[in-house]
Enzyme design. Structure first.
Site, mmCIF file in Angstrom:
data_model
loop_
_atom_site.group_PDB
_atom_site.id
_atom_site.type_symbol
_atom_site.label_atom_id
_atom_site.label_comp_id
_atom_site.label_asym_id
_atom_site.label_seq_id
_atom_site.Cartn_x
_atom_site.Cartn_y
_atom_site.Cartn_z
ATOM 1 N N GLU A 1 0.834 -1.113 0.050
ATOM 2 C CA GLU A 1 0.189 -0.076 0.269
ATOM 3 C C GLU A 1 0.793 1.319 -0.014
ATOM 4 O O GLU A 1 0.416 2.214 -0.483
ATOM 5 C CB GLU A 1 -0.736 0.143 1.072
ATOM 6 N N ASP A 2 1.873 1.145 0.757
ATOM 7 C CA ASP A 2 2.669 2.418 0.926
ATOM 8 C C ASP A 2 4.183 2.414 0.336
ATOM 9 O O ASP A 2 4.724 3.390 0.441
ATOM 10 C CB ASP A 2 2.870 2.509 2.370
#
Length: 608
Positions: free
Chosen positions: A116-117
Protein backbone atom coordinates in the site's frame (compact mmCIF):
# COMPACT_ATOMS: atom_id res chain seq x y z
CA UNK A 1 -0.14 5.97 3.43
CA UNK A 2 -1.35 2.83 5.17
CA UNK A 3 -3.04 2.07 8.46
CA UNK A 4 0.07 2.94 10.46
CA UNK A 5 -1.10 6.58 10.82
CA UNK A 6 1.61 7.92 8.52
CA UNK A 7 2.09 11.66 8.56
CA UNK A 8 0.62 12.12 5.07
CA UNK A 9 -2.09 9.47 5.01
CA UNK A 10 -5.43 8.35 6.42
CA UNK A 11 -6.23 5.34 8.55
CA UNK A 12 -8.72 2.83 7.19
CA UNK A 13 -9.32 1.42 10.14
CA UNK A 14 -21.35 -8.37 30.84
CA UNK A 15 -19.27 -10.50 32.25
CA UNK A 16 -16.12 -10.62 34.33
CA UNK A 17 -14.42 -11.32 31.00
CA UNK A 18 -14.72 -7.57 30.35
CA UNK A 19 -11.93 -6.77 32.82
CA UNK A 20 -8.19 -7.41 32.55
CA UNK A 21 -6.42 -8.88 35.59
CA UNK A 22 -5.14 -6.48 38.25
CA UNK A 23 -3.71 -8.90 40.83
CA UNK A 24 -2.57 -12.33 39.78
CA UNK A 25 -1.11 -15.45 41.32
CA UNK A 26 -1.60 -17.56 38.18
CA UNK A 27 1.23 -19.20 36.24
CA UNK A 28 1.97 -17.28 33.06
CA UNK A 29 0.12 -18.63 30.01
CA UNK A 30 1.90 -16.39 27.53
CA UNK A 31 4.60 -13.72 27.59
CA UNK A 32 3.46 -10.52 29.31
CA UNK A 33 2.30 -7.68 27.06
CA UNK A 34 5.12 -5.33 28.03
CA UNK A 35 7.73 -3.16 26.35
CA UNK A 36 11.51 -3.49 26.62
CA UNK A 37 13.11 -1.20 29.23
CA UNK A 38 13.61 1.69 26.79
CA UNK A 39 9.97 1.52 25.63
CA UNK A 40 10.86 0.81 21.98
CA UNK A 41 10.23 -2.64 20.51
CA UNK A 42 12.99 -3.50 18.04
CA UNK A 43 13.75 -6.27 15.58
CA UNK A 44 16.02 -8.04 18.08
CA UNK A 45 13.15 -8.12 20.58
CA UNK A 46 10.86 -9.68 17.98
CA UNK A 47 13.43 -12.31 17.04
CA UNK A 48 13.99 -13.27 20.70
CA UNK A 49 10.23 -13.62 21.09
CA UNK A 50 9.59 -15.83 18.05
CA UNK A 51 12.64 -17.99 18.82
CA UNK A 52 10.76 -19.21 21.90
CA UNK A 53 8.34 -21.20 19.77
CA UNK A 54 9.52 -21.24 16.13
CA UNK A 55 12.18 -23.43 14.52
CA UNK A 56 15.25 -21.84 12.86
CA UNK A 57 13.75 -22.01 9.36
CA UNK A 58 10.67 -20.05 10.42
CA UNK A 59 12.63 -17.47 12.42
CA UNK A 60 14.80 -16.93 9.35
CA UNK A 61 11.68 -16.24 7.29
CA UNK A 62 10.47 -13.72 9.90
CA UNK A 63 13.82 -11.91 9.80
CA UNK A 64 13.74 -11.79 6.01
CA UNK A 65 10.26 -10.20 6.18
CA UNK A 66 11.59 -7.60 8.61
CA UNK A 67 14.51 -6.77 6.31
CA UNK A 68 12.18 -6.25 3.34
CA UNK A 69 9.81 -4.09 5.38
CA UNK A 70 12.70 -2.01 6.79
CA UNK A 71 14.11 -1.50 3.29
CA UNK A 72 10.80 -0.47 1.74
CA UNK A 73 9.73 1.82 4.61
CA UNK A 74 13.17 3.51 4.76
CA UNK A 75 12.72 7.29 5.07
CA UNK A 76 9.06 7.06 6.10
CA UNK A 77 7.87 8.34 9.47
CA UNK A 78 4.77 8.07 11.59
CA UNK A 79 2.39 10.93 12.32
CA UNK A 80 4.71 12.56 14.87
CA UNK A 81 7.26 13.03 12.02
CA UNK A 82 10.11 11.66 14.17
CA UNK A 83 9.32 7.96 14.77
CA UNK A 84 10.50 5.66 11.95
CA UNK A 85 7.56 3.98 10.26
CA UNK A 86 9.06 0.49 10.66
CA UNK A 87 8.22 0.67 14.38
CA UNK A 88 4.54 0.21 13.47
CA UNK A 89 4.76 -3.16 11.66
CA UNK A 90 7.19 -4.31 14.36
CA UNK A 91 4.57 -3.55 17.02
CA UNK A 92 1.85 -5.34 15.05
CA UNK A 93 4.09 -8.40 14.76
CA UNK A 94 4.93 -8.09 18.48
CA UNK A 95 1.26 -8.31 19.49
CA UNK A 96 0.68 -11.41 17.37
CA UNK A 97 3.90 -13.11 18.49
CA UNK A 98 2.80 -12.76 22.12
CA UNK A 99 -0.01 -15.17 21.23
CA UNK A 100 2.34 -17.59 19.45
CA UNK A 101 0.89 -16.93 16.00
CA UNK A 102 2.53 -18.86 13.16
CA UNK A 103 5.31 -17.69 10.87
CA UNK A 104 3.05 -16.64 7.97
CA UNK A 105 0.95 -14.40 10.22
CA UNK A 106 4.04 -12.73 11.72
CA UNK A 107 5.49 -12.16 8.24
CA UNK A 108 2.18 -10.67 7.07
CA UNK A 109 2.17 -8.35 10.09
CA UNK A 110 5.62 -7.06 9.17
CA UNK A 111 4.68 -6.59 5.50
CA UNK A 112 1.06 -5.49 5.84
CA UNK A 113 1.67 -1.88 4.69
CA UNK A 114 4.38 -2.59 2.10
CA UNK A 115 2.16 -2.96 -1.04
CA UNK A 116 0.00 0.00 0.00
CA UNK A 117 2.73 2.46 0.95
CA UNK A 118 5.78 1.51 -1.13
CA UNK A 119 6.78 0.48 -4.64
CA UNK A 120 6.77 -3.21 -3.67
CA UNK A 121 3.80 -5.10 -5.14
CA UNK A 122 1.88 -7.93 -3.56
CA UNK A 123 3.13 -10.17 -6.36
CA UNK A 124 6.67 -9.59 -5.09
CA UNK A 125 5.55 -10.50 -1.57
CA UNK A 126 4.06 -13.74 -2.89
CA UNK A 127 7.20 -14.56 -4.86
CA UNK A 128 9.42 -14.18 -1.79
CA UNK A 129 7.18 -15.36 1.06
CA UNK A 130 4.48 -17.52 -0.49
CA UNK A 131 0.79 -17.35 -1.40
CA UNK A 132 -0.45 -17.48 2.20
CA UNK A 133 1.50 -14.41 3.29
CA UNK A 134 0.40 -12.66 0.10
CA UNK A 135 -3.26 -13.46 0.79
CA UNK A 136 -3.04 -12.10 4.34
CA UNK A 137 -1.31 -8.91 3.20
CA UNK A 138 -3.76 -8.36 0.35
CA UNK A 139 -6.69 -8.89 2.71
CA UNK A 140 -5.69 -5.98 4.96
CA UNK A 141 -4.47 -3.65 2.18
CA UNK A 142 -6.76 -0.65 1.92
CA UNK A 143 -8.26 0.23 -1.45
CA UNK A 144 -7.59 3.62 -3.04
CA UNK A 145 -9.97 6.30 -4.19
CA UNK A 146 -11.12 6.13 -7.78
CA UNK A 147 -14.19 6.88 -9.89
CA UNK A 148 -16.07 3.97 -8.32
CA UNK A 149 -14.92 4.89 -4.79
CA UNK A 150 -15.05 8.68 -4.82
CA UNK A 151 -15.26 9.29 -1.05
CA UNK A 152 -13.34 8.28 2.05
CA UNK A 153 -16.44 6.52 3.38
CA UNK A 154 -16.80 4.51 0.17
CA UNK A 155 -13.15 3.45 0.38
CA UNK A 156 -13.54 2.41 4.02
CA UNK A 157 -16.65 0.31 3.34
CA UNK A 158 -15.21 -1.34 0.21
CA UNK A 159 -11.94 -2.10 2.05
CA UNK A 160 -13.88 -3.64 4.93
CA UNK A 161 -15.87 -5.76 2.47
CA UNK A 162 -12.65 -6.97 0.83
CA UNK A 163 -11.10 -7.82 4.20
CA UNK A 164 -14.12 -9.84 5.33
CA UNK A 165 -14.17 -11.73 2.03
CA UNK A 166 -10.51 -12.60 2.59
CA UNK A 167 -11.29 -13.63 6.16
CA UNK A 168 -13.75 -16.27 5.01
CA UNK A 169 -10.78 -18.01 3.39
CA UNK A 170 -8.29 -17.38 6.23
CA UNK A 171 -9.33 -15.84 9.56
CA UNK A 172 -5.77 -14.70 10.24
CA UNK A 173 -6.49 -11.70 8.00
CA UNK A 174 -8.60 -10.23 10.80
CA UNK A 175 -5.99 -11.03 13.45
CA UNK A 176 -3.46 -8.91 11.55
CA UNK A 177 -6.02 -6.13 11.10
CA UNK A 178 -7.00 -6.08 14.79
CA UNK A 179 -3.35 -5.96 15.89
CA UNK A 180 -2.79 -3.17 13.35
CA UNK A 181 -5.74 -1.17 14.67
CA UNK A 182 -4.67 -1.75 18.27
CA UNK A 183 -1.27 -0.12 17.75
CA UNK A 184 -2.81 2.76 15.81
CA UNK A 185 -5.17 3.39 18.71
CA UNK A 186 -2.31 3.22 21.20
CA UNK A 187 -0.56 6.02 19.29
CA UNK A 188 -3.68 8.06 18.49
CA UNK A 189 -2.37 11.08 20.39
CA UNK A 190 -0.07 11.89 17.46
CA UNK A 191 -2.89 12.84 15.07
CA UNK A 192 -5.19 15.87 14.90
CA UNK A 193 -8.26 16.00 17.21
CA UNK A 194 -10.73 15.63 14.30
CA UNK A 195 -8.92 12.62 12.88
CA UNK A 196 -8.51 11.15 16.36
CA UNK A 197 -12.24 11.31 16.97
CA UNK A 198 -13.07 9.84 13.55
CA UNK A 199 -10.73 6.89 14.02
CA UNK A 200 -11.96 6.32 17.58
CA UNK A 201 -15.58 6.31 16.39
CA UNK A 202 -14.81 3.85 13.59
CA UNK A 203 -12.95 1.61 16.04
CA UNK A 204 -15.82 1.68 18.51
CA UNK A 205 -18.51 0.84 15.97
CA UNK A 206 -16.61 -1.65 13.79
CA UNK A 207 -13.46 -3.15 15.27
CA UNK A 208 -14.62 -3.58 18.86
CA UNK A 209 -17.54 -5.67 17.58
CA UNK A 210 -15.25 -7.58 15.23
CA UNK A 211 -12.90 -8.46 18.11
CA UNK A 212 -15.86 -9.63 20.17
CA UNK A 213 -17.13 -11.91 17.42
CA UNK A 214 -13.64 -13.38 17.11
CA UNK A 215 -13.78 -14.04 20.87
CA UNK A 216 -10.67 -11.85 21.33
CA UNK A 217 -11.68 -10.07 24.52
CA UNK A 218 -8.10 -9.09 25.33
CA UNK A 219 -8.12 -6.79 22.27
CA UNK A 220 -11.79 -5.83 22.57
CA UNK A 221 -11.34 -4.43 26.07
CA UNK A 222 -8.33 -2.31 25.16
CA UNK A 223 -9.95 -1.03 21.97
CA UNK A 224 -13.05 -0.04 23.97
CA UNK A 225 -10.99 1.92 26.47
CA UNK A 226 -8.80 3.58 23.82
CA UNK A 227 -11.90 4.52 21.79
CA UNK A 228 -13.51 5.97 24.91
CA UNK A 229 -10.41 8.07 25.56
CA UNK A 230 -10.34 9.24 21.93
CA UNK A 231 -14.02 10.19 21.89
CA UNK A 232 -14.36 11.53 25.45
CA UNK A 233 -10.92 12.45 26.86
CA UNK A 234 -12.29 14.58 29.70
CA UNK A 235 -14.94 12.05 30.79
CA UNK A 236 -12.54 9.11 30.63
CA UNK A 237 -9.98 10.98 32.76
CA UNK A 238 -12.56 11.91 35.41
CA UNK A 239 -13.89 8.34 35.49
CA UNK A 240 -10.41 6.86 35.85
CA UNK A 241 -9.59 9.16 38.75
CA UNK A 242 -12.89 8.35 40.48
CA UNK A 243 -12.29 4.60 40.15
CA UNK A 244 -8.71 4.90 41.42
CA UNK A 245 -10.00 6.81 44.46
CA UNK A 246 -12.67 4.21 45.17
CA UNK A 247 -10.22 1.32 44.92
CA UNK A 248 -7.76 3.06 47.25
CA UNK A 249 -10.53 3.49 49.84
CA UNK A 250 -11.53 -0.18 49.64
CA UNK A 251 -8.18 -1.84 49.03
CA UNK A 252 -8.00 -3.44 52.49
CA UNK A 253 -11.57 -4.80 52.32
CA UNK A 254 -11.02 -6.25 48.85
CA UNK A 255 -7.67 -7.76 49.82
CA UNK A 256 -9.29 -9.51 52.78
CA UNK A 257 -11.83 -11.21 50.49
CA UNK A 258 -9.16 -12.04 47.91
CA UNK A 259 -6.92 -13.77 50.45
CA UNK A 260 -9.78 -15.63 52.15
CA UNK A 261 -10.85 -17.10 48.79
CA UNK A 262 -7.28 -17.95 47.80
CA UNK A 263 -6.60 -19.71 51.12
CA UNK A 264 -9.88 -21.65 51.12
CA UNK A 265 -9.39 -22.92 47.56
CA UNK A 266 -5.74 -23.84 48.15
CA UNK A 267 -6.73 -26.35 50.85
CA UNK A 268 -8.79 -28.54 48.48
CA UNK A 269 -7.69 -27.48 44.98
CA UNK A 270 -3.93 -27.12 45.02
CA UNK A 271 -3.64 -25.95 41.43
CA UNK A 272 -6.16 -23.12 41.82
CA UNK A 273 -5.32 -19.46 41.31
CA UNK A 274 -7.32 -16.28 41.80
CA UNK A 275 -7.27 -13.02 39.84
CA UNK A 276 -8.64 -9.67 40.95
CA UNK A 277 -9.95 -7.81 37.92
CA UNK A 278 -9.94 -4.17 36.95
CA UNK A 279 -13.13 -2.59 35.72
CA UNK A 280 -13.72 -2.05 32.04
CA UNK A 281 -14.29 1.69 32.36
CA UNK A 282 -15.96 1.92 28.97
CA UNK A 283 -18.60 -0.58 30.12
CA UNK A 284 -18.94 1.25 33.44
CA UNK A 285 -19.63 4.48 31.56
CA UNK A 286 -22.08 2.89 29.14
CA UNK A 287 -24.08 1.17 31.88
CA UNK A 288 -24.12 4.31 34.00
CA UNK A 289 -25.48 6.29 31.07
CA UNK A 290 -27.99 3.67 29.91
CA UNK A 291 -29.27 2.52 33.29
CA UNK A 292 -28.83 5.87 35.10
CA UNK A 293 -26.69 4.16 37.73
CA UNK A 294 -24.21 6.12 39.86
CA UNK A 295 -20.53 5.23 39.54
CA UNK A 296 -20.37 4.19 43.19
CA UNK A 297 -23.05 1.54 42.67
CA UNK A 298 -21.16 -0.02 39.76
CA UNK A 299 -17.83 0.07 41.60
CA UNK A 300 -19.34 -1.69 44.61
CA UNK A 301 -19.29 -4.99 42.74
CA UNK A 302 -15.95 -6.75 43.28
CA UNK A 303 -15.09 -9.22 40.53
CA UNK A 304 -12.75 -12.16 40.92
CA UNK A 305 -11.66 -14.88 38.50
CA UNK A 306 -10.83 -18.40 39.71
CA UNK A 307 -8.78 -20.69 37.47
CA UNK A 308 -8.36 -24.41 38.02
CA UNK A 309 -6.87 -27.40 36.20
CA UNK A 310 -9.92 -29.33 35.02
CA UNK A 311 -13.69 -29.38 34.68
CA UNK A 312 -14.42 -31.20 37.96
CA UNK A 313 -12.41 -28.60 39.86
CA UNK A 314 -14.67 -25.84 38.47
CA UNK A 315 -17.70 -27.30 40.24
CA UNK A 316 -15.67 -28.07 43.38
CA UNK A 317 -14.54 -24.43 43.48
CA UNK A 318 -18.16 -23.27 43.15
CA UNK A 319 -19.12 -25.35 46.20
CA UNK A 320 -16.22 -23.98 48.27
CA UNK A 321 -17.15 -20.39 47.39
CA UNK A 322 -20.79 -20.98 48.35
CA UNK A 323 -19.71 -22.43 51.70
CA UNK A 324 -17.48 -19.41 52.27
CA UNK A 325 -19.95 -16.70 51.24
CA UNK A 326 -23.73 -16.36 51.02
CA UNK A 327 -24.85 -16.95 47.40
CA UNK A 328 -27.49 -14.68 45.90
CA UNK A 329 -30.56 -16.51 44.66
CA UNK A 330 -30.87 -16.78 40.89
CA UNK A 331 -27.34 -15.48 40.28
CA UNK A 332 -25.61 -18.76 39.36
CA UNK A 333 -24.99 -19.21 35.62
CA UNK A 334 -23.51 -22.34 34.08
CA UNK A 335 -21.88 -21.41 30.76
CA UNK A 336 -19.85 -24.62 30.87
CA UNK A 337 -22.85 -26.88 30.38
CA UNK A 338 -24.34 -24.31 27.98
CA UNK A 339 -21.44 -22.42 26.33
CA UNK A 340 -22.08 -19.03 24.83
CA UNK A 341 -22.30 -18.89 21.08
CA UNK A 342 -18.80 -17.43 20.60
CA UNK A 343 -17.16 -20.25 22.59
CA UNK A 344 -17.02 -18.58 26.00
CA UNK A 345 -17.31 -21.00 28.95
CA UNK A 346 -17.40 -20.37 32.70
CA UNK A 347 -19.32 -20.81 35.92
CA UNK A 348 -20.54 -17.50 37.34
CA UNK A 349 -21.97 -16.76 40.76
CA UNK A 350 -22.65 -13.63 42.79
CA UNK A 351 -22.30 -13.75 46.59
CA UNK A 352 -22.33 -11.47 49.63
CA UNK A 353 -19.26 -11.51 51.88
CA UNK A 354 -19.47 -11.14 55.69
CA UNK A 355 -18.36 -7.50 55.36
CA UNK A 356 -21.39 -6.89 53.07
CA UNK A 357 -19.23 -6.64 49.95
CA UNK A 358 -20.98 -8.06 46.86
CA UNK A 359 -18.63 -10.28 44.86
CA UNK A 360 -19.04 -11.86 41.43
CA UNK A 361 -16.92 -14.92 40.68
CA UNK A 362 -16.01 -16.37 37.32
CA UNK A 363 -14.70 -19.96 37.52
CA UNK A 364 -12.87 -21.54 34.58
CA UNK A 365 -10.22 -24.04 33.64
CA UNK A 366 -7.06 -22.42 32.34
CA UNK A 367 -7.95 -23.44 28.80
CA UNK A 368 -11.37 -21.80 29.17
CA UNK A 369 -9.70 -18.64 30.48
CA UNK A 370 -7.34 -18.47 27.50
CA UNK A 371 -10.17 -19.09 25.04
CA UNK A 372 -12.12 -16.29 26.76
CA UNK A 373 -9.19 -13.92 26.26
CA UNK A 374 -7.88 -14.93 22.82
CA UNK A 375 -10.87 -16.61 21.17
CA UNK A 376 -10.01 -18.22 17.87
CA UNK A 377 -6.35 -17.17 18.25
CA UNK A 378 -6.03 -19.47 21.27
CA UNK A 379 -5.93 -22.50 18.95
CA UNK A 380 -2.16 -22.26 18.53
CA UNK A 381 -1.18 -23.17 22.09
CA UNK A 382 -4.09 -25.08 23.60
CA UNK A 383 -5.68 -28.50 23.61
CA UNK A 384 -7.12 -30.02 20.47
CA UNK A 385 -10.54 -30.23 22.13
CA UNK A 386 -10.54 -26.50 22.89
CA UNK A 387 -9.27 -25.75 19.38
CA UNK A 388 -11.96 -27.88 17.74
CA UNK A 389 -14.76 -26.31 19.78
CA UNK A 390 -13.60 -22.73 19.20
CA UNK A 391 -13.01 -23.30 15.51
CA UNK A 392 -16.45 -24.90 15.16
CA UNK A 393 -18.12 -21.83 16.68
CA UNK A 394 -16.12 -19.53 14.41
CA UNK A 395 -16.85 -21.57 11.28
CA UNK A 396 -20.58 -21.06 11.80
CA UNK A 397 -20.09 -17.30 11.80
CA UNK A 398 -17.93 -17.49 8.65
CA UNK A 399 -20.76 -19.29 6.84
CA UNK A 400 -23.10 -16.50 7.87
CA UNK A 401 -20.69 -13.90 6.45
CA UNK A 402 -20.56 -15.82 3.18
CA UNK A 403 -24.35 -15.78 3.08
CA UNK A 404 -24.43 -12.01 3.65
CA UNK A 405 -21.89 -11.57 0.86
CA UNK A 406 -23.86 -13.68 -1.60
CA UNK A 407 -27.09 -11.82 -0.88
CA UNK A 408 -25.73 -8.26 -0.67
CA UNK A 409 -26.07 -6.27 -3.88
CA UNK A 410 -23.12 -3.94 -3.10
CA UNK A 411 -20.48 -3.29 -0.39
CA UNK A 412 -22.75 -0.77 1.37
CA UNK A 413 -25.46 -3.38 1.82
CA UNK A 414 -22.91 -5.93 3.06
CA UNK A 415 -21.45 -3.41 5.52
CA UNK A 416 -24.90 -2.54 6.89
CA UNK A 417 -25.69 -6.22 7.38
CA UNK A 418 -22.40 -6.84 9.20
CA UNK A 419 -22.87 -3.82 11.45
CA UNK A 420 -26.34 -4.99 12.41
CA UNK A 421 -25.15 -8.55 12.94
CA UNK A 422 -22.28 -7.58 15.25
CA UNK A 423 -24.14 -5.48 17.80
CA UNK A 424 -23.82 -6.77 21.34
CA UNK A 425 -26.03 -9.83 21.75
CA UNK A 426 -27.78 -10.55 25.01
CA UNK A 427 -30.30 -13.39 24.61
CA UNK A 428 -29.66 -17.13 24.44
CA UNK A 429 -32.08 -19.89 23.54
CA UNK A 430 -31.85 -23.63 22.84
CA UNK A 431 -32.89 -25.79 19.96
CA UNK A 432 -34.66 -29.07 20.94
CA UNK A 433 -31.31 -30.81 20.33
CA UNK A 434 -29.64 -28.63 22.97
CA UNK A 435 -27.67 -26.30 20.66
CA UNK A 436 -27.51 -22.75 22.00
CA UNK A 437 -28.22 -19.78 19.73
CA UNK A 438 -27.20 -16.22 20.52
CA UNK A 439 -29.56 -13.42 19.45
CA UNK A 440 -29.91 -9.67 19.99
CA UNK A 441 -32.43 -8.48 22.53
CA UNK A 442 -35.81 -8.06 20.83
CA UNK A 443 -35.25 -10.88 18.33
CA UNK A 444 -38.32 -12.88 17.35
CA UNK A 445 -39.04 -16.55 16.79
CA UNK A 446 -38.56 -16.02 13.05
CA UNK A 447 -35.08 -14.65 13.82
CA UNK A 448 -34.40 -17.79 15.84
CA UNK A 449 -35.51 -20.02 12.97
CA UNK A 450 -33.12 -18.28 10.57
CA UNK A 451 -30.33 -18.41 13.16
CA UNK A 452 -30.63 -22.21 13.12
CA UNK A 453 -30.71 -22.51 9.32
CA UNK A 454 -31.92 -20.42 6.39
CA UNK A 455 -34.08 -23.24 5.02
CA UNK A 456 -35.70 -23.69 8.43
CA UNK A 457 -36.63 -20.01 8.45
CA UNK A 458 -37.99 -20.17 4.92
CA UNK A 459 -40.27 -23.10 5.81
CA UNK A 460 -41.38 -22.12 9.34
CA UNK A 461 -45.09 -21.75 10.02
CA UNK A 462 -45.27 -21.81 13.84
CA UNK A 463 -43.09 -22.18 16.94
CA UNK A 464 -43.26 -23.56 20.46
CA UNK A 465 -41.48 -21.91 23.39
CA UNK A 466 -40.91 -24.41 26.20
CA UNK A 467 -43.73 -26.48 24.70
CA UNK A 468 -46.23 -23.61 24.38
CA UNK A 469 -47.38 -22.58 20.90
CA UNK A 470 -46.49 -18.96 20.11
CA UNK A 471 -47.00 -16.49 17.26
CA UNK A 472 -43.92 -16.34 15.02
CA UNK A 473 -43.49 -12.64 15.68
CA UNK A 474 -43.24 -13.15 19.45
CA UNK A 475 -39.94 -12.14 21.00
CA UNK A 476 -37.46 -14.75 22.13
CA UNK A 477 -37.68 -14.73 25.95
CA UNK A 478 -34.59 -13.89 27.98
CA UNK A 479 -34.69 -17.08 30.04
CA UNK A 480 -32.67 -19.65 28.04
CA UNK A 481 -35.89 -21.15 26.67
CA UNK A 482 -36.08 -24.17 24.38
CA UNK A 483 -37.63 -23.24 21.05
CA UNK A 484 -39.06 -25.70 18.55
CA UNK A 485 -39.71 -24.42 15.02
CA UNK A 486 -42.62 -26.09 13.22
CA UNK A 487 -42.31 -26.25 9.44
CA UNK A 488 -44.59 -27.06 6.53
CA UNK A 489 -43.97 -28.05 2.92
CA UNK A 490 -46.13 -25.20 1.67
CA UNK A 491 -44.89 -22.63 4.19
CA UNK A 492 -42.92 -19.68 2.83
CA UNK A 493 -41.58 -16.31 4.02
CA UNK A 494 -44.26 -13.68 4.47
CA UNK A 495 -43.39 -10.11 3.38
CA UNK A 496 -44.96 -8.91 6.61
CA UNK A 497 -42.20 -10.66 8.59
CA UNK A 498 -39.95 -7.75 7.57
CA UNK A 499 -41.99 -5.57 9.91
CA UNK A 500 -40.75 -7.36 13.02
CA UNK A 501 -37.57 -9.39 12.41
CA UNK A 502 -34.42 -7.93 14.02
CA UNK A 503 -31.38 -9.83 12.76
CA UNK A 504 -29.55 -9.10 9.51
CA UNK A 505 -29.56 -12.78 8.63
CA UNK A 506 -33.36 -12.98 8.77
CA UNK A 507 -33.85 -9.72 6.88
CA UNK A 508 -31.49 -10.72 4.09
CA UNK A 509 -32.82 -14.25 3.82
CA UNK A 510 -36.44 -13.05 3.60
CA UNK A 511 -35.63 -10.36 1.02
CA UNK A 512 -33.58 -12.83 -1.01
CA UNK A 513 -36.42 -15.38 -1.08
CA UNK A 514 -38.96 -12.72 -2.02
CA UNK A 515 -36.77 -11.46 -4.89
CA UNK A 516 -36.05 -14.96 -6.19
CA UNK A 517 -39.72 -15.88 -6.13
CA UNK A 518 -41.00 -12.63 -7.62
CA UNK A 519 -42.90 -11.58 -4.51
CA UNK A 520 -43.22 -7.83 -4.07
CA UNK A 521 -43.94 -6.59 -0.57
CA UNK A 522 -46.02 -3.50 -0.01
CA UNK A 523 -44.02 -1.22 2.22
CA UNK A 524 -41.66 1.72 2.37
CA UNK A 525 -38.54 2.35 0.35
CA UNK A 526 -36.55 0.03 2.61
CA UNK A 527 -38.80 -2.90 1.82
CA UNK A 528 -40.31 -3.10 5.31
CA UNK A 529 -44.04 -3.24 5.91
CA UNK A 530 -45.71 -0.24 7.50
CA UNK A 531 -47.35 -0.89 10.87
CA UNK A 532 -51.09 -0.29 11.31
CA UNK A 533 -52.80 1.67 14.08
CA UNK A 534 -55.62 -0.06 15.96
CA UNK A 535 -57.58 0.56 19.14
CA UNK A 536 -58.56 -2.12 21.63
CA UNK A 537 -60.47 -2.10 24.90
CA UNK A 538 -59.28 -4.26 27.78
CA UNK A 539 -61.72 -4.84 30.65
CA UNK A 540 -59.87 -5.67 33.88
CA UNK A 541 -60.43 -6.06 37.58
CA UNK A 542 -59.02 -3.02 39.36
CA UNK A 543 -56.18 -4.81 41.15
CA UNK A 544 -52.58 -3.80 41.70
CA UNK A 545 -50.14 -4.81 39.00
CA UNK A 546 -52.52 -5.77 36.21
CA UNK A 547 -51.56 -2.80 33.99
CA UNK A 548 -47.89 -3.71 34.38
CA UNK A 549 -48.64 -7.27 33.20
CA UNK A 550 -50.52 -5.93 30.17
CA UNK A 551 -47.72 -3.59 29.09
CA UNK A 552 -45.13 -6.33 29.62
CA UNK A 553 -47.17 -8.68 27.41
CA UNK A 554 -47.46 -6.04 24.69
CA UNK A 555 -43.73 -5.39 24.81
CA UNK A 556 -43.04 -9.11 24.40
CA UNK A 557 -45.26 -9.14 21.31
CA UNK A 558 -43.33 -6.21 19.75
CA UNK A 559 -46.31 -3.88 20.02
CA UNK A 560 -45.88 -0.10 20.32
CA UNK A 561 -48.32 1.63 22.68
CA UNK A 562 -49.31 4.97 21.12
CA UNK A 563 -51.98 6.03 23.62
CA UNK A 564 -53.73 4.77 26.77
CA UNK A 565 -56.93 5.99 28.42
CA UNK A 566 -58.32 4.45 31.62
CA UNK A 567 -61.99 4.78 32.55
CA UNK A 568 -64.58 3.11 34.75
CA UNK A 569 -65.48 3.13 38.42
CA UNK A 570 -65.66 0.48 41.10
CA UNK A 571 -63.98 -2.89 40.77
CA UNK A 572 -64.05 -2.99 36.94
CA UNK A 573 -62.16 -0.57 34.70
CA UNK A 574 -61.64 -0.23 30.97
CA UNK A 575 -58.21 0.39 29.50
CA UNK A 576 -58.41 1.81 25.96
CA UNK A 577 -55.13 1.23 24.10
CA UNK A 578 -54.08 2.66 20.74
CA UNK A 579 -51.46 0.28 19.35
CA UNK A 580 -49.14 -0.18 16.40
CA UNK A 581 -49.32 -3.75 15.09
CA UNK A 582 -47.95 -5.40 11.98
CA UNK A 583 -51.19 -6.76 10.51
CA UNK A 584 -54.55 -8.28 11.42
CA UNK A 585 -52.92 -11.61 12.27
CA UNK A 586 -50.64 -9.83 14.69
CA UNK A 587 -53.64 -8.08 16.26
CA UNK A 588 -55.46 -11.39 16.72
CA UNK A 589 -52.41 -12.83 18.49
CA UNK A 590 -52.24 -9.74 20.75
CA UNK A 591 -55.86 -10.13 21.75
CA UNK A 592 -55.41 -13.86 22.38
CA UNK A 593 -52.36 -13.34 24.59
CA UNK A 594 -53.97 -10.52 26.59
CA UNK A 595 -56.97 -12.72 27.41
CA UNK A 596 -54.65 -15.15 29.22
CA UNK A 597 -53.50 -12.50 31.72
CA UNK A 598 -54.97 -12.95 35.23
CA UNK A 599 -57.73 -10.42 36.05
CA UNK A 600 -58.26 -9.53 32.37
CA UNK A 601 -61.98 -10.12 31.80
CA UNK A 602 -62.32 -9.31 28.11
CA UNK A 603 -60.39 -7.87 25.16
CA UNK A 604 -62.03 -6.48 22.03
CA UNK A 605 -61.23 -4.29 19.07
CA UNK A 606 -62.69 -0.81 19.43
CA UNK A 607 -65.35 0.19 16.92
CA UNK A 608 -64.93 3.92 17.51
Amino acid sequence: MGDGLHESGESSESDVADMPPRTSTEPSMSPPMSKPPNGVFRANDLMQLVERYMDPTDTGKVYAAFLLAAEKHEGQFRADKTTPYITHPLEVAHTLALWYLDVDTICAALLHDVPEDTDCTNEEVVAQFGATVGHLVEGVTKLKRNDKLPTKQAVTIASYHKMMQAMTEDFRVVLVKLADRLHNMQTLGNVSPDKRRRIAQETSTTYVSLARRMGMNIIRRELQWLSFQGLYPWRSNILKRALDSYQAENREKHAQIFHSVTDALAVSIHSSSVLMWEKNLFRVYEQSRRKKLPLRQQCDLLELSVQVADLDDCYRALGIIHRLFKPRLGMVKDFIAAPRAHGFQSLQTTVTAPNEQVVRFQIQTRDMYQVGQLGVASSWNHSSGTRAYTQGVFDGWVEQIKEFDSQAQNPDEFYAAMQGDMFQTEIYAYTPEGDVKELPRGATLVDFAYAVHTELGNRCKAAKVDGVLRWLGSRVPNNMATIEIITGDSAAPDPEWLAFVKTSKAIYAIRSWLRQNGVVSEGNENGTVQKMLVSIVVEVRDVKGVLRLITKCLDGLDVNIVDLKISGEGRIQQDAFTLQVNNLGHLQEVIRQLKHIPNVLNVSKSTK
